[in-house]
Design a protein around this motif. Structure first.
Motif, PDB file in Angstrom:
ATOM      1  N   ALA A 143       0.845  -1.196   0.000  1.00 17.69           N
ATOM      2  CA  ALA A 143       0.000   0.000   0.000  1.00 17.69           C
ATOM      3  C   ALA A 143       0.879   1.244   0.000  1.00 17.69           C
ATOM      4  CB  ALA A 143      -0.912   0.004   1.222  1.00 17.69           C
ATOM      5  N   LEU A 144       0.407   2.261  -0.678  1.00 16.06           N
ATOM      6  CA  LEU A 144       1.115   3.536  -0.746  1.00 16.06           C
ATOM      7  C   LEU A 144       0.096   4.644  -0.531  1.00 16.06           C
ATOM      8  CD1 LEU A 144       3.830   4.944  -1.424  1.00 16.06           C
ATOM      9  CD2 LEU A 144       3.035   5.011  -3.790  1.00 16.06           C
ATOM     10  N   LEU A 145       0.357   5.504   0.438  1.00 16.80           N
ATOM     11  CA  LEU A 145      -0.521   6.641   0.700  1.00 16.80           C
ATOM     12  C   LEU A 145       0.144   7.897   0.164  1.00 16.80           C
ATOM     13  CD1 LEU A 145      -1.645   5.881   4.365  1.00 16.80           C
ATOM     14  CD2 LEU A 145      -2.787   5.273   2.227  1.00 16.80           C
ATOM     15  N   ILE A 146      -0.594   8.635  -0.647  1.00 16.66           N
ATOM     16  CA  ILE A 146      -0.081   9.841  -1.288  1.00 16.66           C
ATOM     17  C   ILE A 146      -0.868  11.035  -0.762  1.00 16.66           C
ATOM     18  CG2 ILE A 146       0.196  11.015  -3.508  1.00 16.66           C
ATOM     19  CD1 ILE A 146       0.383   8.204  -4.761  1.00 16.66           C
ATOM     20  N   ASP A 147      -0.185  12.122  -0.525  1.00 15.50           N
ATOM     21  CA  ASP A 147      -0.818  13.334  -0.019  1.00 15.50           C
ATOM     22  C   ASP A 147      -1.635  13.970  -1.148  1.00 15.50           C
ATOM     23  OD1 ASP A 147      -1.576  15.610   1.285  1.00 15.50           O
ATOM     24  OD2 ASP A 147       0.401  16.550   1.220  1.00 15.50           O
ATOM     25  N   VAL A 148      -2.949  13.802  -1.080  1.00 12.76           N
ATOM     26  CA  VAL A 148      -3.827  14.342  -2.123  1.00 12.76           C
ATOM     27  C   VAL A 148      -4.263  15.772  -1.828  1.00 12.76           C
ATOM     28  CG1 VAL A 148      -4.679  12.083  -2.854  1.00 12.76           C
ATOM     29  CG2 VAL A 148      -5.874  13.316  -1.039  1.00 12.76           C
ATOM     30  N   VAL A 149      -3.938  16.267  -0.641  1.00 14.81           N
ATOM     31  CA  VAL A 149      -4.328  17.628  -0.268  1.00 14.81           C
ATOM     32  C   VAL A 149      -3.263  18.627  -0.699  1.00 14.81           C
ATOM     33  CG1 VAL A 149      -4.875  19.150   1.667  1.00 14.81           C
ATOM     34  CG2 VAL A 149      -5.733  16.805   1.650  1.00 14.81           C
ATOM     35  N   ASP A 150      -2.049  18.459  -0.198  1.00 14.88           N
ATOM     36  CA  ASP A 150      -0.970  19.403  -0.472  1.00 14.88           C
ATOM     37  C   ASP A 150       0.014  18.904  -1.534  1.00 14.88           C
ATOM     38  OD1 ASP A 150      -1.930  21.157   1.513  1.00 14.88           O
ATOM     39  OD2 ASP A 150      -0.879  20.012   3.059  1.00 14.88           O
ATOM     40  N   HIS A 151      -0.148  17.661  -1.961  1.00 18.37           N
ATOM     41  CA  HIS A 151       0.752  17.035  -2.941  1.00 18.37           C
ATOM     42  C   HIS A 151       2.209  17.108  -2.482  1.00 18.37           C
ATOM     43  CE1 HIS A 151      -2.740  16.731  -5.463  1.00 18.37           C
ATOM     44  NE2 HIS A 151      -2.947  18.025  -5.308  1.00 18.37           N
ATOM     45  N   ASP A 152       2.420  16.870  -1.201  1.00 19.17           N
ATOM     46  CA  ASP A 152       3.742  16.925  -0.583  1.00 19.17           C
ATOM     47  C   ASP A 152       4.364  15.527  -0.616  1.00 19.17           C
ATOM     48  OD1 ASP A 152       5.980  17.228   1.010  1.00 19.17           O
ATOM     49  OD2 ASP A 152       4.921  18.216   2.656  1.00 19.17           O
ATOM     50  N   ASP A 153       5.424  15.365  -1.392  1.00 19.23           N
ATOM     51  CA  ASP A 153       6.071  14.054  -1.515  1.00 19.23           C
ATOM     52  C   ASP A 153       6.637  13.558  -0.188  1.00 19.23           C
ATOM     53  OD1 ASP A 153       5.461  13.876  -4.183  1.00 19.23           O
ATOM     54  OD2 ASP A 153       7.425  14.572  -4.879  1.00 19.23           O
ATOM     55  N   ARG A 154       6.928  14.460   0.737  1.00 22.51           N
ATOM     56  CA  ARG A 154       7.447  14.041   2.043  1.00 22.51           C
ATOM     57  C   ARG A 154       6.392  13.326   2.870  1.00 22.51           C
ATOM     58  NH1 ARG A 154       9.373  19.759   3.805  1.00 22.51           N
ATOM     59  NH2 ARG A 154       7.373  20.063   2.823  1.00 22.51           N
ATOM     60  N   LYS A 155       5.132  13.447   2.473  1.00 19.60           N
ATOM     61  CA  LYS A 155       4.043  12.789   3.192  1.00 19.60           C
ATOM     62  C   LYS A 155       3.596  11.502   2.511  1.00 19.60           C
ATOM     63  CE  LYS A 155       2.393  17.024   5.299  1.00 19.60           C
ATOM     64  NZ  LYS A 155       1.355  18.050   5.301  1.00 19.60           N
ATOM     65  N   MET A 156       4.314  11.087   1.470  1.00 23.89           N
ATOM     66  CA  MET A 156       4.031   9.818   0.810  1.00 23.89           C
ATOM     67  C   MET A 156       4.596   8.694   1.694  1.00 23.89           C
ATOM     68  SD  MET A 156       5.139   8.454  -2.976  1.00 23.89           S
ATOM     69  CE  MET A 156       5.109  10.109  -3.575  1.00 23.89           C
ATOM     70  N   VAL A 157       3.765   7.705   2.014  1.00 25.67           N
ATOM     71  CA  VAL A 157       4.222   6.651   2.926  1.00 25.67           C
ATOM     72  C   VAL A 157       3.883   5.266   2.416  1.00 25.67           C
ATOM     73  CG1 VAL A 157       4.161   8.057   5.020  1.00 25.67           C
ATOM     74  CG2 VAL A 157       2.150   6.805   4.361  1.00 25.67           C
ATOM     75  N   SER A 158       4.740   4.337   2.815  1.00 22.80           N
ATOM     76  CA  SER A 158       4.512   2.912   2.608  1.00 22.80           C
ATOM     77  C   SER A 158       4.676   2.248   3.975  1.00 22.80           C
ATOM     78  CB  SER A 158       5.534   2.352   1.613  1.00 22.80           C
ATOM     79  OG  SER A 158       6.822   2.341   2.193  1.00 22.80           O
ATOM     80  N   ALA A 159       4.598   0.948   4.023  1.00 22.28           N
ATOM     81  CA  ALA A 159       4.756   0.229   5.284  1.00 22.28           C
ATOM     82  C   ALA A 159       6.143   0.458   5.883  1.00 22.28           C
ATOM     83  CB  ALA A 159       4.513  -1.261   5.072  1.00 22.28           C
ATOM     84  N   HIS A 160       7.107   0.769   5.053  1.00 19.37           N
ATOM     85  CA  HIS A 160       8.488   0.905   5.519  1.00 19.37           C
ATOM     86  C   HIS A 160       8.798   2.239   6.177  1.00 19.37           C
ATOM     87  CE1 HIS A 160       9.528  -2.910   3.788  1.00 19.37           C
ATOM     88  NE2 HIS A 160       8.950  -2.540   2.667  1.00 19.37           N
ATOM     89  N   ASN A 161       8.101   3.297   5.827  1.00 24.55           N
ATOM     90  CA  ASN A 161       8.422   4.601   6.407  1.00 24.55           C
ATOM     91  C   ASN A 161       7.242   5.224   7.158  1.00 24.55           C
ATOM     92  OD1 ASN A 161       6.918   5.255   4.106  1.00 24.55           O
ATOM     93  ND2 ASN A 161       8.094   7.100   3.682  1.00 24.55           N
ATOM     94  N   LEU A 162       6.252   4.417   7.486  1.00 21.38           N
ATOM     95  CA  LEU A 162       5.068   4.908   8.191  1.00 21.38           C
ATOM     96  C   LEU A 162       5.410   5.322   9.617  1.00 21.38           C
ATOM     97  CD1 LEU A 162       1.916   5.193   8.076  1.00 21.38           C
ATOM     98  CD2 LEU A 162       1.862   2.967   9.189  1.00 21.38           C
TER      99      LEU A 162
END
Length: 156
Positions: A82-101
């Protein structure tokens, strides 16, 4: 994490061939690896795969203790793949997977998109309340006030 430190001290300097031998012949070693792995990573160890035993041993032996403690104390766990992407601010630093959650990123994504709860394998019962509070705390933190406090953990 006294058990982890004892484990590391006991198996310090053990060669990979010795670990493979221990996996095949020592039930106490397998039990110790499995117990620590499940305690820290909150998921079962694939016991049918000899390479998985070796991978678990290496994770326990070589991953920094502070990182393992952070994993153990997390309230949220994201499904692998699973990959969660910041759909509000489009901030790549807020993109997360199981490894960096982190808990903070999980709460951010749940606050901005509550439907992504389906992507989590573990979360506290009060995740909606925590997510709503995280938005208010973020606003206070950005203004220079208050520290974030950790809520008590409640697993499913």
């Amino acid at each position: 994490m006294e058990q982890l430190e004892e484990f590391r001290a006991r198996y310090c300097g053990v060669s990979l061939s010795d670990v493979r031998r221990l996996v095949k012949s020592d039930a106490a070693f397998r039990q110790q690896v499995e117990t620590l792995y499940v305690c820290i990573f909150h998921r079962p160890l694939n016991k049918r795969c000899s390479d998985c035993w070796l991978d678990a041993f290496l994770l326990l032996r070589r991953t920094p203790t502070d990182y393992l403690m952070a994993i153990k104390q997390r309230q949220f766990e994201l499904r692998y793949g699973a990959l969660l992407i910041d759909v509000v601010d489009h901030d790549d630093r807020k993109m997360v997977s199981a490894h960096n959650l982190t808990d903070e990123l999980a709460l951010y994504h749940l606050r901005t998109n509550p439907r992504c709860i389906d992507k989590f394998t573990r979360y506290p019962d009060n995740w909606k309340t925590l997510a709503a509070r995280s938005g208010r705390k973020s606003a206070v933190s950005e203004q220079g006030g208050g520290r974030r406090s950790r809520e008590s953990k409640s697993e499913l």
